[in-house]
Scaffold this active site. Structure first.
Site, PDB file in Angstrom:
ATOM      1  N   ASP A  97       0.827  -1.211   0.000  1.00  0.00           N
ATOM      2  CA  ASP A  97       0.000   0.000   0.000  1.00  0.00           C
ATOM      3  C   ASP A  97       0.865   1.267   0.000  1.00  0.00           C
ATOM      4  O   ASP A  97       2.097   1.195  -0.081  1.00  0.00           O
ATOM      5  CB  ASP A  97      -0.927  -0.073   1.231  1.00  0.00           C
ATOM      6  CG  ASP A  97      -2.329   0.398   0.922  1.00  0.00           C
ATOM      7  OD1 ASP A  97      -2.487   1.263   0.053  1.00  0.00           O
ATOM      8  OD2 ASP A  97      -3.270  -0.093   1.575  1.00  0.00           O
ATOM      9  N   GLY A 115      -3.383   4.432  -8.313  1.00  0.00           N
ATOM     10  CA  GLY A 115      -3.285   5.151  -9.588  1.00  0.00           C
ATOM     11  C   GLY A 115      -2.519   6.463  -9.515  1.00  0.00           C
ATOM     12  O   GLY A 115      -2.474   7.206 -10.492  1.00  0.00           O
ATOM     13  N   ASP A 144     -10.564   3.093  -3.375  1.00  0.00           N
ATOM     14  CA  ASP A 144     -11.209   1.868  -2.899  1.00  0.00           C
ATOM     15  C   ASP A 144     -12.629   1.689  -3.441  1.00  0.00           C
ATOM     16  O   ASP A 144     -13.429   2.620  -3.449  1.00  0.00           O
ATOM     17  CB  ASP A 144     -11.273   1.873  -1.375  1.00  0.00           C
ATOM     18  CG  ASP A 144      -9.896   1.686  -0.758  1.00  0.00           C
ATOM     19  OD1 ASP A 144      -8.892   1.759  -1.503  1.00  0.00           O
ATOM     20  OD2 ASP A 144      -9.831   1.460   0.461  1.00  0.00           O
TER      21      ASP A 144
HETATM   22  C1  GAL Z   1      -6.259   1.011   1.269  1.00  0.00           C
HETATM   23  C2  GAL Z   1      -6.329   0.004   0.137  1.00  0.00           C
HETATM   24  C3  GAL Z   1      -7.359  -1.034   0.510  1.00  0.00           C
HETATM   25  C4  GAL Z   1      -6.959  -1.705   1.809  1.00  0.00           C
HETATM   26  C5  GAL Z   1      -6.762  -0.663   2.893  1.00  0.00           C
HETATM   27  C6  GAL Z   1      -6.189  -1.260   4.164  1.00  0.00           C
HETATM   28  O1  GAL Z   1      -5.304   1.954   0.980  1.00  0.00           O
HETATM   29  O2  GAL Z   1      -6.665   0.657  -1.051  1.00  0.00           O
HETATM   30  O3  GAL Z   1      -7.496  -1.985  -0.533  1.00  0.00           O
HETATM   31  O4  GAL Z   1      -5.786  -2.446   1.616  1.00  0.00           O
HETATM   32  O5  GAL Z   1      -5.877   0.354   2.474  1.00  0.00           O
HETATM   33  O6  GAL Z   1      -6.000  -0.299   5.157  1.00  0.00           O
END
Ligand code: GAL
Length: 377
Positions: free
Chosen positions: A127, A163, A184
């Site tokens: 992430d 992205g 998300d």
């Molecule tokens: C976001 C990510 C999600 C999930 C989440 C966990 O940044 O896009 O898919 O992994 O963090 O905290």
């Protein structure tokens, strides 16, 4: 080579968020096998954020598995997942903390990659939260890719920077096998449609070895769980799932696979749709809006063996008949050729169409065909 085909699996985040533990993982691994998901090609079981303690071990500097959620450590969990013939995935972040505020891998990349390899990890989602302002995103992804490659284990690298930094232009060079290109998803028609609209013209960068990841599916969530939102109906799920297949996107399920209903299971194991997703040529579809407004799409995707996939999406609120003019996709009427089609939801051969198709499609729903280009007799 890893990721010769778009990766398929399941991820804990959409439904469970922080509410994860060893029994959930064991039961979900069992469900992969018992439901037939594994036989259909689903392979990676991935634990997302929130698996660790809040701080690194002060002596070893390692991330520590959460003592209540994973009291036996992660190797035991990985071994169980492997014993079912599946592959095991985990999660970290290029910043100092993860998005849910657990320790991230910034400046610990090689140490953490080694730890993931020791656990028996086959897939790492990475992430992009809490990154120091002076740190360069592409450099951090390259760094973790090298750390994973140095770990001595084949670990599929799933980048997740939503992205940013025009990710599609540099991520293949950075060594990732898939890259999240959007924010998300949540379980609403608006969410999956916006994702598709924002990425429809960007799949030219996606192919064997490195795929555009348009997020975990919400198919089968029916509004339940962390990203449940307003929920979708089965027509939406047919549309969402088949869209991901038309784009040859990674197929990571996000619903509770221990409790799949019959429609969901039939949809996500539809062999014909999966063949489209996993098609070796991995070409993006050619896309047209067919009613001169923004609420319908028709698509034609070239497949290997000289076959095609044809799909109609009604993203409006009314049932409608959607037209597809073959000439708009490149096939002129005077060629003498047309498409012989099979409906992939009913399995029925629906005959030969020349010049155009006109297909009734209910609101939110879709129609998807496998097609052969043949001469009119
Ligand atoms: C976001 C990510 C999600 C999930 C989440 C966990 O940044 O896009 O898919 O992994 O963090 O905290």
């Amino acid at each position: 080579m890893l990721a010769q085909k778009p990766p398929m699996g399941w991820n804990t985040w959409n439904t469970f968020g922080a509410d994860i533990n060893e029994s959930l993982i064991r039961e979900s691994a069992d469900a992969f096998v018992d439901t037939g998901l594994k036989d259909a090609g689903y392979e990676y079981l991935v634990i997302d954020d929130c698996w660790s303690e809040y701080n690194r071990d002060p002596v070893t500097d390692r991330i520590v598995p959460h003592h209540e959620k994973f009291p036996n450590g992660m190797k035991v969990v990985a071994d169980y997942v492997h014993s079912k013939g599946l592959k095991f995935g985990m999660y970290s972040c290029d910043g100092v903390r993860t998005c849910a505020d657990y320790p991230g891998s910034f400046d610990h990349e090689f140490l953490d990659a080694q730890m993931f390899a020791e656990f028996g990890v086959d897939y790492l989602k990475y992430d992009n939260c809490y990154k120091p302002n002076n740190a360069d995103g592409p450099t951090l992804y390259r760094r973790m890719a090298m750390a994973l490659r140095a770990s001595g284990r084949d670990i599929l690298f799933s980048a997740c920077n939503w992205g940013t930094d025009d990710v599609w232009t540099w991520i293949r060079a950075a060594g990732a096998h898939m890259y999240r290109s959007t924010g998300d998803i949540n379980d609403s028609a608006e969410s999956y449609r916006n994702i598709v609209k924002s990425q429809a013209d960007k799949f030219g960068y996606s192919g064997p070895g490195c795929y555009n990841d348009i997020d975990m599916l919400t198919v089968g969530m029916y509004g339940k769980g962390l990203v449940g939102s307003v929920g979708c109906n089965d027509a939406d799920y047919r549309s969402q799932f088949s869209l991901w297949c038309m784009f040859s996107a990674p197929l990571m399920l996000g619903c509770d696979i221990r409790h799949l209903n019959e429609q969901t299971l039939r949809l996500v194991t539809n062999r014909e749709l999966l063949r489209i997703d996993q098609d070796g040529e991995c070409r993006p579809p050619i896309i047209r809006d067919c009613l001169w407004d923004d609420t319908s799409r028709v698509m034609l995707k070239m497949l290997d063996n000289n076959e095609y996939a044809i799909a109609f999406y009604n993203m409006g609120e009314k049932d409608r008949t959607l037209p597809m003019l073959f000439t708009e996709f490149g096939l002129p009427a005077h060629s003498g050729y047309g498409f012989k089609v099979r409906n992939l939801f009913t399995g029925e051969d629906e005959g030969f169409y020349k010049e155009y198709m006109r297909i009734p499609v209910k609101a939110h729903d879709c129609a998807v065909y496998r097609a052969q280009l043949v001469r009119d007799k």
